[in-house]
Design an enzyme around this catalytic site. Structure first.
Site, PDB file in Angstrom:
ATOM      1  N   GLY A   1       0.791  -1.222   0.000  1.00 11.56           N
ATOM      2  CA  GLY A   1       0.000   0.000   0.000  1.00 11.56           C
ATOM      3  C   GLY A   1       0.822   1.271   0.000  1.00 11.56           C
ATOM      4  O   GLY A   1       0.288   2.352  -0.183  1.00 11.56           O
TER       5      GLY A   1
ATOM      6  N   CYS B   1     -27.824  -9.539 -16.318  1.00  9.85           N
ATOM      7  CA  CYS B   1     -27.196  -9.107 -17.563  1.00  9.85           C
ATOM      8  C   CYS B   1     -28.117  -9.458 -18.733  1.00  9.85           C
ATOM      9  O   CYS B   1     -28.610 -10.575 -18.837  1.00  9.85           O
ATOM     10  CB  CYS B   1     -25.847  -9.795 -17.726  1.00  9.85           C
ATOM     11  SG  CYS B   1     -25.123  -9.588 -19.363  1.00  9.85           S
TER      12      CYS B   1
ATOM     13  N   CYS C   1     -26.161 -12.384 -20.986  1.00 13.80           N
ATOM     14  CA  CYS C   1     -25.847 -13.725 -20.498  1.00 13.80           C
ATOM     15  C   CYS C   1     -26.694 -14.123 -19.296  1.00 13.80           C
ATOM     16  O   CYS C   1     -26.647 -15.263 -18.861  1.00 13.80           O
ATOM     17  CB  CYS C   1     -24.367 -13.841 -20.166  1.00 13.80           C
ATOM     18  SG  CYS C   1     -23.886 -12.954 -18.690  1.00 13.80           S
TER      19      CYS C   1
ATOM     20  N   CYS D   1     -23.032  -7.206 -18.687  1.00 13.71           N
ATOM     21  CA  CYS D   1     -21.795  -7.382 -17.927  1.00 13.71           C
ATOM     22  C   CYS D   1     -20.725  -6.440 -18.464  1.00 13.71           C
ATOM     23  O   CYS D   1     -20.566  -6.298 -19.678  1.00 13.71           O
ATOM     24  CB  CYS D   1     -21.262  -8.805 -18.087  1.00 13.71           C
ATOM     25  SG  CYS D   1     -22.246 -10.051 -17.297  1.00 13.71           S
TER      26      CYS D   1
ATOM     27  N   CYS E   1     -18.875 -12.523 -19.534  1.00 14.48           N
ATOM     28  CA  CYS E   1     -20.187 -12.528 -20.172  1.00 14.48           C
ATOM     29  C   CYS E   1     -20.261 -13.604 -21.256  1.00 14.48           C
ATOM     30  O   CYS E   1     -21.196 -14.392 -21.319  1.00 14.48           O
ATOM     31  CB  CYS E   1     -20.471 -11.151 -20.759  1.00 14.48           C
ATOM     32  SG  CYS E   1     -22.183 -10.881 -21.221  1.00 14.48           S
TER      33      CYS E   1
END
Lengths: 295, 286
Positions: A45, A254, A257, A279, A285
């Site tokens: 970080g 979605c 899909c 998606c 997808c």
């Protein structure tokens, strides 16, 4: 004039990739970036400065990510690039083609096959595994920047773990919108020490960074900073006790899909306001659609 | 709390200076000094900011530093708040646990912790002390969040509480300070500093840029808060009226040196040093 010489030498030997070193950058630059990467991995970080180079495209298009990718890339790597989850946007296609040309490595759009994934603003829906490396393109690496304009001051704040102002930002969100309205670039605390900007990921992806088996590297080309999350590191999203962190949800699956577990993009389909949700991860997808059709 | 009683006595204008002195002396013997300053000197290059300053500040005491502009008041205040190190001398601060810190030798981490927990700093210009792009509530809550408060409802509650204490309407809580008047900004700055119950507040001309009626209200408010919270205050001002209203004790500075020190009423009613006499005689009589 080193460039013409090497070109001439390349022509003489008849190789296909002659003007450039493997993966575009010279070895000294890659070593410099790798040193920064090692430090970044050692201090999860923490933003490590590095000598960012000019890349053959403008800042903001992923120069930081490309430098990190070039520095960690090996001949055996399988390379995938996503831009907002999509494998087929200009940026993704160009960067993939660039490395296919200058490093001669294999590229893919399948998340499971890839060993090195450069990404702009998404983490694939497919769970990452050990041995994979995620490379994030970062525009503004400093999470404290919106509250504190001075770089010297933000460095001191990181050093002294003075992160109260991050909560001031979230407080402002709740005061103004009634909830934490920050939906991307949602600040996280890495390894219980450094507050980090996860690049403009939707906060939907924040939980995927926690205890992720893959190595996650972040490169900011314009700001010349590198930071990292080693595998299996605790990454927590900042929140309030009475306003806990929550990810986005959609009421519809979605449209292509039928997936209900993925991050959806809203697509306007005509001038009368018709829209569909699909998606954002094209690979996910497509696979999901194939699996559904097989059933 | 003898000090609180002494403070009450002093801030009520009825008591005589002599009885106050005795009360204060009794009270001050009981507790060790909050801040003790010995031989503090600061040079800006060749130029003297302040020279050989000795002073003690006791818990619950309001000490005014007065003098003309350029007399080194703000230099002294900044030195005491640890904003830059003195050229010579020592400044000791006794924290809530009774540990004595040398301000000049504090690590940055400890100094910042003190600044956001036990100290407050009220700037002359509220824009220096406030986050202008953050709402009033956020400004008040910042110190609490910096101290680890992570509960929005409680933060909101204390912000509302403090807004009412400094007489700002509750429905202004989500406005940015830039939408406030100068007097409200200054009150907001005071609320922001006092929310974490500091023990010592540095104030640099808190009523500086305000018109007279707003000044009076602010002084009234400050006097109340100081009494309620048993605050110690180091107050820099060039305005002797402000000093008389707020301060228990005052030091008069001139050319970087202390020329006179004593209880406020004593110094103002019976100035000894020629310069103090000049200052006192130049107060406009209404």
């Amino acid at each position: 004039m080193p460039a013409p010489t090497s070109k001439a030498a390349g022509q003489a030997t008849g190789q296909s990739v002659v003007s450039y070193n493997f993966a575009y950058m010279d070895e000294q630059t890659k070593r410099m970036i790798r040193r920064s990467l090692l430090k970044a991995v050692a201090i999860p970080g923490y933003q490590v400065p590095f000598g960012g180079r000019e890349m053959p495209m403008p800042y903001g298009w992923g120069t930081g990510g490309m430098q990190v990718s070039a520095a960690v890339m090996g001949k055996e790597d399988v390379f995938k690039v996503i831009d907002q989850g999509s494998d087929d946007t200009t940026n993704a296609v160009s960067i993939r083609a660039f490395f296919a040309r200058v490093a001669g490595i294999r590229t893919t759009t399948a998340t499971v096959e890839a060993t090195l994934i450069q990404t702009r603003h998404r983490i694939p829906e497919q769970a990452l595994r050990e041995g994979q490396i995620m490379v994030y393109q970062v525009p503004i690496p400093e999470p404290l920047r919106w509250m504190e304009p001075s770089e010297a001051e933000t460095r001191a704040m990181h050093a002294l773990e003075e992160y109260g102002v991050m909560h001031v930002k979230l407080y402002e969100d709740i005061a103004r919108h009634g909830e934490i309205a920050t939906s991307f670039d949602y600040p996280v605390l890495v390894n219980k020490r450094y507050v980090m900007s996860p690049s403009p990921l939707p906060k939907f992806d924040n939980p995927k960074m926690n205890q992720c088996p893959a190595l996650q590297l972040f490169g900011a080309g314009r700001e010349k900073r590198i930071y990292a999350i080693p595998p299996y590191t605790t990454v927590t999203s900042l929140d309030f006790e009475d306003y806990p962190f929550a990810v986005q949800r959609w009421d519809v699956p979605c449209a292509l899909c039928g997936a209900t577990d993925s991050y959806l993009d809203e697509i306007i389909t005509d001038d009368t306001g018709a829209r569909m949700f699909v998606c954002s991860d094209t690979d996910h997808c497509a696979r999901h659609a194939v699996a559904r059709d097989m059933q | 709390m003898m000090v609180a009683q002494a403070a009450k006595l002093i801030s009520s204008a009825t008591s005589t200076p002599i009885s106050m002195e005795i009360m204060l002396a009794d009270a001050l013997d009981a507790e060790p000094a909050l801040m003790s300053v010995r031989g503090v000197t600061h040079y800006y290059g060749d130029r003297c900011g302040c020279r050989s300053i000795d002073l003690d500040l006791w818990p619950g005491e309001v000490l005014a530093i007065v003098g003309e502009s350029g007399s080194g008041k703000s230099t002294l205040l900044n030195l005491l708040a640890g904003r830059f190190p003195p050229s010579a001398g020592t400044i000791h601060y006794r924290d809530a646990e009774g540990v004595r810190h040398n301000i000049n030798c504090l690590s940055e981490a400890v100094r910042r912790r003190l600044l956001r927990t036990e100290w407050g700093f009220v700037h002359q210009n509220p824009r220096d002390g406030l986050r202008m792009r953050v709402s009033a509530g956020g400004n008040i809550g910042e110190r609490l969040m910096a101290c680890g408060n992570r509960h929005y409802g409680k933060l909101r509650g204390s912000a509302l509480d403090w807004l009412s204490r400094v007489e700002i309407a509750a429905d202004r809580i989500d406005d940015r300070p830039s939408a406030y008047s100068g007097g409200m900004q200054q009150r907001l700055q005071i609320a922001r500093n006092l929310v974490s119950s500091p023990r010592l507040v540095f104030m640099d001309e808190p009523t500086g840029g305000l018109d007279v009626s707003v000044q009076a209200k602010l002084l009234d408010l400050l006097r109340q808060l100081v009494r309620q919270l048993n605050l110690s205050v180091l107050l820099v001002t060039h305005d002797l009226v402000v000093a008389r209203l707020l301060a228990h004790r005052m030091i008069v500075m001139r050319r970087g040196e202390i020329v006179e020190t004593g209880l406020s009423d004593q110094v103002l009613d019976d100035p000894q040093h020629a310069y103090t006499q000049l200052l006192v005689s130049s107060i406009l009589q209404g």
